[in-house]
Design an enzyme around this catalytic site. Structure first.
Site, PDB file in Angstrom:
ATOM      1  N   GLY A  52       0.862  -1.180  -0.214  1.00 15.92           N
ATOM      2  CA  GLY A  52       0.039   0.062  -0.018  1.00 15.92           C
ATOM      3  C   GLY A  52       1.056   1.091   0.129  1.00 15.92           C
ATOM      4  N   GLU A  53       0.313   2.148  -0.440  1.00 20.77           N
ATOM      5  CA  GLU A  53       1.077   3.545  -0.272  1.00 20.77           C
ATOM      6  C   GLU A  53       1.681   3.879   1.029  1.00 20.77           C
ATOM      7  OE1 GLU A  53       1.593   5.025  -3.065  1.00 20.77           O
ATOM      8  OE2 GLU A  53       0.089   3.729  -4.319  1.00 20.77           O
ATOM      9  N   THR A  54       1.227   3.926   2.052  1.00 22.48           N
ATOM     10  CA  THR A  54       1.610   4.544   3.369  1.00 22.48           C
ATOM     11  C   THR A  54       2.935   3.431   3.571  1.00 22.48           C
ATOM     12  OG1 THR A  54      -0.357   5.285   4.367  1.00 22.48           O
ATOM     13  CG2 THR A  54       1.188   4.753   5.638  1.00 22.48           C
ATOM     14  N   LEU A 116      -1.823  -1.924   7.240  1.00 25.86           N
ATOM     15  CA  LEU A 116      -2.728  -2.823   6.645  1.00 25.86           C
ATOM     16  C   LEU A 116      -4.024  -2.177   6.343  1.00 25.86           C
ATOM     17  CD1 LEU A 116      -2.493  -6.410   8.091  1.00 25.86           C
ATOM     18  CD2 LEU A 116      -1.933  -5.741   5.711  1.00 25.86           C
ATOM     19  N   GLY A 117      -4.918  -2.324   5.254  1.00 26.46           N
ATOM     20  CA  GLY A 117      -5.888  -1.675   5.142  1.00 26.46           C
ATOM     21  C   GLY A 117      -6.652  -1.789   3.641  1.00 26.46           C
ATOM     22  N   TYR A 167     -16.420   2.487   8.691  1.00 28.02           N
ATOM     23  CA  TYR A 167     -15.038   2.853   8.404  1.00 28.02           C
ATOM     24  C   TYR A 167     -14.629   3.130   9.580  1.00 28.02           C
ATOM     25  CZ  TYR A 167     -10.586   4.349   6.772  1.00 28.02           C
ATOM     26  OH  TYR A 167      -9.253   4.609   6.494  1.00 28.02           O
ATOM     27  N   LYS A 171     -12.138   1.014  12.629  1.00 36.24           N
ATOM     28  CA  LYS A 171     -10.879   1.502  12.862  1.00 36.24           C
ATOM     29  C   LYS A 171     -10.759   1.790  14.507  1.00 36.24           C
ATOM     30  CE  LYS A 171      -8.709   2.232   8.885  1.00 36.24           C
ATOM     31  NZ  LYS A 171      -7.448   1.371   8.518  1.00 36.24           N
ATOM     32  N   LEU A 194      -5.467  11.215   3.025  1.00 35.84           N
ATOM     33  CA  LEU A 194      -3.959  11.115   2.787  1.00 35.84           C
ATOM     34  C   LEU A 194      -3.966  11.767   1.404  1.00 35.84           C
ATOM     35  CD1 LEU A 194      -3.124   7.497   3.579  1.00 35.84           C
ATOM     36  CD2 LEU A 194      -2.570   9.894   4.937  1.00 35.84           C
TER      37      LEU A 194
END
Length: 263
Positions: A52-54, A116-117, A167, A171, A194
């Site tokens: 993922g991007e992060t 993770l997500g 969501y 979280k 983000l």
């Protein structure tokens, strides 16, 4: 030298720590000194969610700073890295549906980062819960059993286990469910939208870049945050001695910490 001022409150069973940086920390000397001291400790880490991007940006930051003697990437597939700086990475390929069978991948790490997500649009409601709650919680359990002392979780602005929005509820629930595991240090990061040029199309983030971009230039912590600020904050916070066992960094704190001098 006092690097942070912290105010702790305790809603929803979590000890919330708001970080505010003093000017001295923003000096390059301070960050370099912290990094040098940290390197001497010969610590190892693992990162979840590097595809993922992060996670990708976080790995880049960690590799460039050379903070850890060993870096393990845990994911569902083998990744290819062309840069020689990544040649010493350890990759552990796991089946997240059978994580208990891969406990060895989580053993022997001092610090863990979980990025993770997925999304409800991509995985459906059940799939979203499975990834963002079940996989994350099980990974945290295995990390704790494997000796991890500092667990870092990328969450979301507004995370709340009592929320009416799926969501934010998921979280907030996983944040709360990880706390009783008893890590020596548990850091939660709650960034806003983000700002990132993601390969995967996410309409909400496209909208944020187009509409919130100009607003962010004037009010950088109002509704969004550059992804680089998030990853820099995660790394910088790792270097700072813990003030609380459980700490939650909201968007403003992440942004301020992410402005710390590089390298």
């Amino acid at each position: 030298m006092q690097l942070l001022c912290k105010t702790a409150i305790k809603p929803l069973g979590l000890s919330v720590v708001k970080h505010c940086l003093v000017l001295s920390f923003r000096m390059a000397h301070d960050l370099k000194t912290l990094a040098e001291d940290f390197r001497q400790k010969n610590k190892s880490c693992f990162i979840l969610g590097v595809s993922g991007e992060t996670g990708k940006e976080l790995l880049k930051e960690i590799v460039e700073m050379k903070l850890f003697s060993k870096i393990t990437v845990i994911g569902r597939r083998q990744l290819t890295f062309e840069d020689e700086a990544y040649e010493n990475l350890v990759q552990e390929v796991v089946d997240f549906e059978k994580l208990s069978d891969y406990a060895a991948a989580f053993q022997g790490h001092d610090v863990g980062y979980c990025c993770l997500g997925t999304t409800k649009a991509k995985a459906g409601a059940d799939g979203f819960i499975r990834v963002d709650h079940d996989y994350v919680l099980k990974s945290a359990e295995l990390a704790k059993a494997g000796g991890c002392s500092h667990f870092n979780l990328e969450s979301s602005k507004g995370a709340d286990k009592t929320s009416g929005f799926l969501y934010l509820k998921v979280k907030g629930q996983v944040e709360a469910d990880i706390e009783p595991l008893g890590f020596e240090r548990y850091s939660i990061y709650r960034p806003a939208v983000l700002m990132v040029d993601r390969q995967e199309s996410r309409p909400a983030e496209w909208f944020a870049r187009k509409v919130l971009g100009p607003i962010s230039s004037m009010f950088p912590t109002a509704m969004s945050i550059p992804i680089q600020s998030v990853t820099r904050a995660m790394v910088a916070n790792t270097l700072i001695p813990a003030g609380e066992k459980v700490e939650i960094l909201e968007n403003k704190a992440i942004y301020d910490l992410g402005k710390a001098p590089e390298k």
